[in-house]
Design a protein around this motif. Structure first.
Motif, PDB file in Angstrom:
ATOM      1  N   TYR A  16     -23.590  16.167  -6.475  1.00 45.50           N
ATOM      2  CA  TYR A  16     -24.718  15.237  -6.420  1.00 45.50           C
ATOM      3  C   TYR A  16     -25.403  15.230  -7.783  1.00 45.50           C
ATOM      4  O   TYR A  16     -26.453  15.849  -7.971  1.00 45.50           O
ATOM      5  CB  TYR A  16     -25.714  15.651  -5.330  1.00 45.50           C
ATOM      6  CG  TYR A  16     -25.057  15.982  -4.007  1.00 45.50           C
ATOM      7  CD1 TYR A  16     -24.322  15.028  -3.302  1.00 45.50           C
ATOM      8  CD2 TYR A  16     -25.160  17.262  -3.452  1.00 45.50           C
ATOM      9  CE1 TYR A  16     -23.703  15.331  -2.099  1.00 45.50           C
ATOM     10  CE2 TYR A  16     -24.549  17.573  -2.242  1.00 45.50           C
ATOM     11  CZ  TYR A  16     -23.826  16.607  -1.581  1.00 45.50           C
ATOM     12  OH  TYR A  16     -23.214  16.915  -0.382  1.00 45.50           O
ATOM     13  N   LEU A  20     -28.049  10.657 -11.099  1.00 51.08           N
ATOM     14  CA  LEU A  20     -28.040   9.568 -10.121  1.00 51.08           C
ATOM     15  C   LEU A  20     -29.388   9.401  -9.428  1.00 51.08           C
ATOM     16  O   LEU A  20     -29.605   8.401  -8.745  1.00 51.08           O
ATOM     17  CB  LEU A  20     -26.966   9.817  -9.053  1.00 51.08           C
ATOM     18  CG  LEU A  20     -25.506   9.685  -9.483  1.00 51.08           C
ATOM     19  CD1 LEU A  20     -24.580  10.017  -8.318  1.00 51.08           C
ATOM     20  CD2 LEU A  20     -25.213   8.270 -10.006  1.00 51.08           C
ATOM     21  N   ASN A 103     -30.173  11.380  -5.547  1.00 49.10           N
ATOM     22  CA  ASN A 103     -28.861  11.634  -6.144  1.00 49.10           C
ATOM     23  C   ASN A 103     -27.815  11.857  -5.059  1.00 49.10           C
ATOM     24  O   ASN A 103     -26.668  11.419  -5.177  1.00 49.10           O
ATOM     25  CB  ASN A 103     -28.915  12.813  -7.114  1.00 49.10           C
ATOM     26  CG  ASN A 103     -29.546  14.065  -6.538  1.00 49.10           C
ATOM     27  OD1 ASN A 103     -30.476  14.005  -5.735  1.00 49.10           O
ATOM     28  ND2 ASN A 103     -29.069  15.218  -6.951  1.00 49.10           N
ATOM     29  N   SER A 106     -26.913   8.396  -3.385  1.00 44.24           N
ATOM     30  CA  SER A 106     -26.015   7.521  -4.141  1.00 44.24           C
ATOM     31  C   SER A 106     -24.636   8.096  -4.398  1.00 44.24           C
ATOM     32  O   SER A 106     -23.683   7.347  -4.652  1.00 44.24           O
ATOM     33  CB  SER A 106     -26.664   7.181  -5.497  1.00 44.24           C
ATOM     34  OG  SER A 106     -27.841   6.427  -5.323  1.00 44.24           O
ATOM     35  N   ALA A 107     -24.503   9.406  -4.364  1.00 45.30           N
ATOM     36  CA  ALA A 107     -23.255  10.052  -4.765  1.00 45.30           C
ATOM     37  C   ALA A 107     -22.085   9.684  -3.863  1.00 45.30           C
ATOM     38  O   ALA A 107     -22.247   9.395  -2.677  1.00 45.30           O
ATOM     39  CB  ALA A 107     -23.439  11.570  -4.771  1.00 45.30           C
ATOM     40  N   ASN A 108     -20.904   9.690  -4.449  1.00 41.91           N
ATOM     41  CA  ASN A 108     -19.675   9.519  -3.681  1.00 41.91           C
ATOM     42  C   ASN A 108     -19.568  10.660  -2.675  1.00 41.91           C
ATOM     43  O   ASN A 108     -19.592  11.832  -3.040  1.00 41.91           O
ATOM     44  CB  ASN A 108     -18.475   9.531  -4.630  1.00 41.91           C
ATOM     45  CG  ASN A 108     -17.163   9.269  -3.924  1.00 41.91           C
ATOM     46  OD1 ASN A 108     -17.132   8.678  -2.849  1.00 41.91           O
ATOM     47  ND2 ASN A 108     -16.075   9.706  -4.529  1.00 41.91           N
ATOM     48  N   ASP A 113     -22.497   7.522   2.388  1.00 38.92           N
ATOM     49  CA  ASP A 113     -21.124   7.582   2.892  1.00 38.92           C
ATOM     50  C   ASP A 113     -21.060   8.300   4.236  1.00 38.92           C
ATOM     51  O   ASP A 113     -20.295   7.896   5.126  1.00 38.92           O
ATOM     52  CB  ASP A 113     -20.219   8.294   1.880  1.00 38.92           C
ATOM     53  CG  ASP A 113     -19.778   7.383   0.748  1.00 38.92           C
ATOM     54  OD1 ASP A 113     -19.481   6.207   1.014  1.00 38.92           O
ATOM     55  OD2 ASP A 113     -19.741   7.845  -0.406  1.00 38.92           O
ATOM     56  N   PRO A 126     -20.322   0.714  -2.319  1.00 38.94           N
ATOM     57  CA  PRO A 126     -21.774   0.750  -2.486  1.00 38.94           C
ATOM     58  C   PRO A 126     -22.405  -0.632  -2.277  1.00 38.94           C
ATOM     59  O   PRO A 126     -21.863  -1.649  -2.719  1.00 38.94           O
ATOM     60  CB  PRO A 126     -21.954   1.221  -3.924  1.00 38.94           C
ATOM     61  CG  PRO A 126     -20.715   1.998  -4.221  1.00 38.94           C
ATOM     62  CD  PRO A 126     -19.610   1.268  -3.495  1.00 38.94           C
ATOM     63  N   SER A 131     -21.547   2.604  -9.946  1.00 37.18           N
ATOM     64  CA  SER A 131     -20.159   2.592 -10.379  1.00 37.18           C
ATOM     65  C   SER A 131     -19.328   2.194  -9.165  1.00 37.18           C
ATOM     66  O   SER A 131     -19.865   1.801  -8.137  1.00 37.18           O
ATOM     67  CB  SER A 131     -19.738   3.970 -10.902  1.00 37.18           C
ATOM     68  OG  SER A 131     -19.688   4.902  -9.847  1.00 37.18           O
ATOM     69  N   ASN A 133     -17.799   3.964  -6.992  1.00 34.73           N
ATOM     70  CA  ASN A 133     -17.989   4.795  -5.800  1.00 34.73           C
ATOM     71  C   ASN A 133     -19.396   5.338  -5.629  1.00 34.73           C
ATOM     72  O   ASN A 133     -19.651   6.102  -4.698  1.00 34.73           O
ATOM     73  CB  ASN A 133     -17.001   5.969  -5.832  1.00 34.73           C
ATOM     74  CG  ASN A 133     -15.565   5.517  -5.754  1.00 34.73           C
ATOM     75  OD1 ASN A 133     -15.225   4.675  -4.941  1.00 34.73           O
ATOM     76  ND2 ASN A 133     -14.717   6.066  -6.616  1.00 34.73           N
ATOM     77  N   THR A 134     -20.308   4.987  -6.523  1.00 37.22           N
ATOM     78  CA  THR A 134     -21.678   5.496  -6.408  1.00 37.22           C
ATOM     79  C   THR A 134     -22.658   4.336  -6.394  1.00 37.22           C
ATOM     80  O   THR A 134     -22.377   3.245  -6.884  1.00 37.22           O
ATOM     81  CB  THR A 134     -22.030   6.440  -7.571  1.00 37.22           C
ATOM     82  OG1 THR A 134     -22.015   5.719  -8.800  1.00 37.22           O
ATOM     83  CG2 THR A 134     -21.056   7.598  -7.644  1.00 37.22           C
ATOM     84  N   ARG A 138     -24.310   1.547   1.574  1.00 39.30           N
ATOM     85  CA  ARG A 138     -22.888   1.245   1.681  1.00 39.30           C
ATOM     86  C   ARG A 138     -22.712   0.009   2.557  1.00 39.30           C
ATOM     87  O   ARG A 138     -23.546  -0.274   3.424  1.00 39.30           O
ATOM     88  CB  ARG A 138     -22.102   2.418   2.303  1.00 39.30           C
ATOM     89  CG  ARG A 138     -22.065   3.678   1.465  1.00 39.30           C
ATOM     90  CD  ARG A 138     -21.294   3.486   0.171  1.00 39.30           C
ATOM     91  NE  ARG A 138     -21.170   4.714  -0.599  1.00 39.30           N
ATOM     92  CZ  ARG A 138     -22.027   5.089  -1.539  1.00 39.30           C
ATOM     93  NH1 ARG A 138     -23.112   4.358  -1.790  1.00 39.30           N
ATOM     94  NH2 ARG A 138     -21.829   6.201  -2.225  1.00 39.30           N
TER      95      ARG A 138
END
Length: 272
Positions: A16, A20, A103, A106-108, A113, A126, A131, A133-134, A138
């Motif tokens: 994490y 982010l 963070n 937003s993290a993958n 998720d 997202p 990016s 994946n972040t 979702r």
């Protein structure tokens, strides 16, 4: 066997990334010495008294929470208010406190998720990407379309139980397939969910006027969960990562204590 706190923090910040986090957020280590030896960790959504009680009873030396303790900062930690009391209890019992907030949102593989997976979504991406994946929220698909009413029941059955339950806004007989989600408060993503073509948007803490005005203009329909329930699916995920990363050094417990402020929802017919 044990592991130093700084090693656990290094892992959590890899998963994490602090960068982010939103500019207004406060993430990271709140109490604790980096060289402390940790062999038991409690993971929870909120840094509140009941969670501290659980950590003390378990003999945990570290609590990892989603929410920060002092989101807006403080100049005082005297034991003259609940947060000050909590800080003193943690320090007196040798318990470190660490949080990953926006963070982790937003993290993958983070909060968004985990919520998407919990309610049954596939092919997610997202909602507001940073990016590939972040990013915030979702959006994805159900394996097959279903009615809003049936999907709401599915959401209710897959999120952790809490007294306040969920609220649903929209045509219960309408077919839905494309779903947007955001753990926690979600008013600010209503327009993004509509622009991305969602049939339903799931979040928490929806206010009357934004929700009403949004639904007057049509889809996405709304499912409003509680803040704790929408973010709790991250707790077992984070716990599992810690277990797998330090298999012989850490015992990790996912707290199931409901830390929503609400203790009961009374329906109209129950008032007589």
């Amino acid at each position: 066997m044990s592991v130093e706190l700084n090693e656990i923090i290094r892992l959590l910040q890899e998963i994490y990334p602090p960068e982010l986090a939103e500019e207004w957020d406060r993430v990271g280590l709140i109490t604790g010495h980096l060289d402390s030896k940790i062999d038991k960790v409690l993971v929870a959504v909120d840094p509140v008294a009941t969670v501290a009680d659980q950590a003390i009873a378990l003999g945990a030396q570290l609590i990892v929470t989603h929410h920060p303790l002092y989101l807006r900062g403080t100049s005082f930690v005297a034991a003259t208010n609940p947060k000050g009391v909590l800080v003193h209890r943690l320090i007196e019992n040798g318990i470190a406190l660490f949080n990953a907030h926006t963070n982790a949102d937003s993290a993958n593989g983070g909060v968004a998720d985990c919520l998407a997976r919990a309610v049954g979504l596939t092919k997610t991406r997202p909602l507001l990407p940073v990016s590939e994946n972040t990013g915030s929220g979702r959006i994805g698909k159900l394996p097959q379309a279903m009615t809003l009413g049936d999907f709401a029941k599915q959401v209710s059955s897959r999120l952790p139980k809490c007294p306040a339950g969920i609220l649903v806004g929209g045509d219960l007989d309408a077919s839905v397939e494309t779903i947007a989600v955001s753990g926690g408060s979600g008013d600010s993503f209503l327009s993004a969910a509509r622009e991305k073509g969602a049939d339903v948007y799931i979040c928490a803490d929806l206010r009357h006027h934004p929700a009403s005005e949004h639904l007057e203009a049509g889809k996405p329909y709304l499912i409003c969960a509680t803040h704790w329930a929408s973010e709790w699916p991250w707790v077992p995920q984070c716990s599992q990562i810690l277990k797998e990363s330090f298999p012989s050094q850490l015992e990790v417990i996912a707290s199931t204590i409901c830390t929503d402020p609400w203790t009961k929802r009374i329906l109209s017919e129950e008032q007589d």
